[in-house]
Scaffold this motif. Structure first.
Motif, short mmCIF file in Angstrom:
data_model
loop_
_atom_site.label_atom_id
_atom_site.label_comp_id
_atom_site.label_asym_id
_atom_site.label_seq_id
_atom_site.Cartn_x
_atom_site.Cartn_y
_atom_site.Cartn_z
N MET A 60 0.83 -1.20 0.00
CA MET A 60 0.00 0.00 0.00
C MET A 60 0.87 1.25 0.00
SD MET A 60 -3.18 0.43 -0.41
CE MET A 60 -3.51 -1.31 -0.15
N VAL A 61 2.04 1.17 0.61
CA VAL A 61 2.97 2.30 0.58
C VAL A 61 3.48 2.50 -0.85
CG1 VAL A 61 5.03 3.33 1.58
CG2 VAL A 61 3.63 1.78 2.95
N LEU A 62 3.79 1.40 -1.54
CA LEU A 62 4.24 1.49 -2.92
C LEU A 62 3.14 2.10 -3.80
CD1 LEU A 62 6.03 -1.96 -3.33
CD2 LEU A 62 7.12 0.29 -3.22
N ALA A 63 1.89 1.76 -3.52
CA ALA A 63 0.78 2.22 -4.35
C ALA A 63 0.44 3.68 -4.08
CB ALA A 63 -0.44 1.34 -4.11
N LEU A 64 0.43 4.09 -2.81
CA LEU A 64 -0.12 5.39 -2.44
C LEU A 64 0.88 6.34 -1.79
CD1 LEU A 64 -3.57 4.23 -0.97
CD2 LEU A 64 -3.10 5.14 -3.25
N GLY A 65 2.08 5.88 -1.51
CA GLY A 65 3.05 6.74 -0.85
C GLY A 65 2.91 6.69 0.66
N ASP A 66 3.67 7.57 1.33
CA ASP A 66 3.74 7.50 2.79
C ASP A 66 2.84 8.50 3.50
OD1 ASP A 66 5.06 9.83 2.22
OD2 ASP A 66 6.92 9.30 3.24
N ARG A 67 1.89 9.10 2.79
CA ARG A 67 0.98 10.06 3.42
C ARG A 67 -0.49 9.64 3.32
NH1 ARG A 67 3.12 15.40 3.79
NH2 ARG A 67 5.33 15.21 4.31
N ILE A 68 -0.78 8.61 2.54
CA ILE A 68 -2.16 8.27 2.22
C ILE A 68 -2.46 6.84 2.64
CG2 ILE A 68 -3.89 8.13 0.39
CD1 ILE A 68 -2.22 10.09 -1.23
N ALA A 69 -3.59 6.64 3.30
CA ALA A 69 -4.05 5.30 3.67
C ALA A 69 -4.94 4.75 2.57
CB ALA A 69 -4.82 5.34 4.98
N GLY A 70 -4.90 3.44 2.39
CA GLY A 70 -5.81 2.78 1.47
C GLY A 70 -7.03 2.27 2.21
N VAL A 71 -8.21 2.39 1.60
CA VAL A 71 -9.46 1.96 2.22
C VAL A 71 -10.16 0.99 1.29
CG1 VAL A 71 -11.60 2.68 3.35
CG2 VAL A 71 -9.64 4.25 3.27
N MET A 72 -10.49 -0.18 1.80
CA MET A 72 -11.13 -1.23 1.01
C MET A 72 -12.28 -1.83 1.79
SD MET A 72 -7.44 -2.75 -0.04
CE MET A 72 -6.74 -1.70 1.23
N GLY A 73 -13.18 -2.48 1.08
CA GLY A 73 -14.29 -3.14 1.74
C GLY A 73 -15.60 -2.87 1.04
N ASP A 74 -16.69 -2.90 1.82
CA ASP A 74 -18.02 -2.65 1.26
C ASP A 74 -18.17 -1.18 0.90
OD1 ASP A 74 -18.61 -5.31 1.79
OD2 ASP A 74 -19.42 -4.86 3.77
N ASP A 75 -18.79 -0.92 -0.24
CA ASP A 75 -18.83 0.43 -0.78
C ASP A 75 -19.38 1.46 0.22
OD1 ASP A 75 -17.78 -0.51 -3.13
OD2 ASP A 75 -19.69 -0.53 -4.22
#
Length: 511
Positions: free
Chosen positions: A378-393
């Motif tokens: 997720m760090v590779l995808a979004l960098g070190d300032r942004i969290a990734g959010v997944m799950g039910d819409d």
């Protein structure tokens, strides 16, 4: 002890030892500083030009006033083009580190709405944060004894009501930062569990008469074995410090919804037998930030008296290389009876979360939110300032809205259908913990966690990037632990308490 106050006083006439004003890119002072601009008159543009202040984010300058205004020190902070809560929060944080040895500070930043007042207070207190517990000489404190927020709206009820929630949020973020910054030898799973129990006890003492208390239950290694929590036990087997599962409950009688919060609490991650490179291991004390966030958000909800039932789970273990450490090829059985084939001992977070999610499902909440420093992908995808959010819409949308309101960057990520096939690719167990494919590892981890949510509405926050600032302090973020996720969870709970969001009950049909 720092005191906060709201006042309608003129920033040009305040006798605070320093007064902070914002600067916009067009070379004018931001709303809230009109009296200061009037006092300087035509000299203001020349002053800004001479000290190189263009109103851009991150700019800070200290100017002796020479009697032009009553305060002896003027602090100018760049806001950027949008003087909204995010910009104000960052600017206030920058100002906090610029002002030292001042007994009193007046903040004349934009503060004519509850959101802006909260941003000023949060930014200044968090920007002045420093972890000094292990310093023999802590140095000069950056927080003055008195902080005054100057706003013409100070007497409005909704403005005054914004101060307490801001203070509660800051207290929670600071406590989470302190835990994450603590050396891992001093915050093993048993020690962290004791610290959580102590924090609950202290928080309950501070609640008013009749307020709903938070209850805490600490499950040790014997209790975990009896319950069949193979994920926690497997990860913790290589450490001399055994795992813990800490369960908190906040159950107000007027609750309008029920949320389960689940946090990863790996107090140190060596990678196990898949040992990490030295550089990757240096800050692995941060791997318990998710657990810190859910605990502090729960205690903050109790302080705020939010009408939301919370079942919180902090899954605590240390991933080390002892003689009993789990091996690639082992099969673990999680709390809900699911068998998992181990392929990578450095993908341990999903295993402890599996047990905690299984416990959460039994509470039948309206929604589950888990938060974890889960994957480097997720760090590779979004960098070190942004969290990734997944799950039910619907739940993901709520988390993203809460993060935006809290000033924490987050971005939605998918869980493609083909991840389900990868998660079920083991030939000897129900699930594969890891499949060796380099691509989409963060999405695979989320798909794995989904297997333990019982079909309930759910969102997963991967905070591996923003939870720890390895660079210099910026805005309201100090070097080291950021406390990321605490503000988002509190905002989500407030959203739910207000009857908005996926977890809120549907409105009753008219009779």
């Amino acid at each position: 002890m720092t005191t906060f106050a709201l006042r309608t006083a003129s920033p040009a006439k305040t006798r605070a030892e320093a007064v902070v004003v914002g600067v916009l890119p067009d070379g004018v002072l931001a709303p809230g500083a009109e009296d200061v601009a009037a006092a300087y008159g035509r000299k203001l543009s020349g002053l800004l030009a001479s000290i190189g202040i263009n109103g851009m984010p991150g700019e800070v300058a200290k100017v002796p006033t020479g009697g032009v205004i009553s305060s002896p020190l003027l602090v100018l902070v760049g806001l950027g083009p949008d003087a909204g809560p995010d910009a104000v929060r960052r600017a206030a944080g920058n100002a906090a580190r610029a002002v030292t040895n001042a007994a009193s500070v007046a903040l004349a930043l934009p503060a004519d709405s509850p959101e802006l007042v909260r941003a000023v207070i949060e930014g200044y207190r968090l920007g002045g944060y420093a972890f000094t517990s292990y310093k023999s000489q802590p140095g000069t404190p950056t927080t003055p004894a008195e902080i005054v927020v100057l706003t013409p709206a100070a007497r409005r009820a909704e403005i005054a009501a914004a101060v307490e929630p801001a203070q509660v949020l800051v207290d929670a973020v600071v406590a989470a930062r302190d835990w994450v910054n603590t050396p891992p030898a001093d915050l093993t799973p048993p020690a962290f569990a004791e610290a959580i129990a102590a924090a609950v006890k202290t928080a309950n003492k501070g609640l008013g008469k009749g307020a709903t208390k938070v209850t805490v239950d600490v499950l040790d290694e014997a209790a975990l074995a009896e319950l069949g929590c193979g994920g926690l036990l497997g990860v913790g087997a290589g450490s001399a410090a055994p795992p813990r599962l800490v369960e908190l409950t906040y159950a107000p009688q007027d609750a309008v919804a029920h949320l389960a919060l689940v946090g990863k609490g790996i107090t140190f991650d060596s990678g196990g037998l898949w040992i990490k490179p030295a550089a990757s291991m240096a800050t692995m004390k941060e791997d318990m930030a998710g657990a810190a966030a859910v605990v502090q958000a729960t205690l903050a909800a109790a302080r705020l008296g939010l009408p939301v039932r919370i079942s919180a789970f902090a899954a605590l273990a240390e991933n080390m290389i002892g003689e009993a450490a789990m091996r690639p090829g082992d099969v673990l059985t999680t709390y809900d009876g699911t068998t998992v084939e181990i392929s990578n001992t450095d993908a341990e977070g999903r295993l402890v979360l599996a047990d905690a999610l299984g416990r959460a499902v039994e509470q039948r909440p309206d929604a589950i939110i888990d938060i974890a420093t889960l994957t480097g992908h997720m760090v590779l995808a979004l960098g070190d300032r942004i969290a990734g959010v997944m799950g039910d819409d619907a739940v993901v949308a709520d988390v993203l809205a809460a993060a935006e309101a809290a000033g924490e960057d987050a971005w939605p990520m998918p869980i493609p259908e083909y991840m389900d096939e990868r998660v079920h690719s083991s030939t000897i167990a129900d699930l594969a913990q890891y499949d060796g494919i380099r691509w989409g590892g963060g999405l695979f981890a989320a798909a794995f966690l989904r297997e333990f949510t019982g079909g309930l509405p759910w969102a997963h926050l991967d905070i591996a990037g923003p939870t720890y600032n390895k660079g210099g302090a910026t805005g309201h973020l100090a070097t080291g632990a950021t406390g990321y996720g605490v503000a988002t969870l509190i905002e989500l709970l407030e959203l739910t308490a207000a009857g908005r969001g996926a977890a809120a009950p549907a409105p009753s049909a008219p009779a």
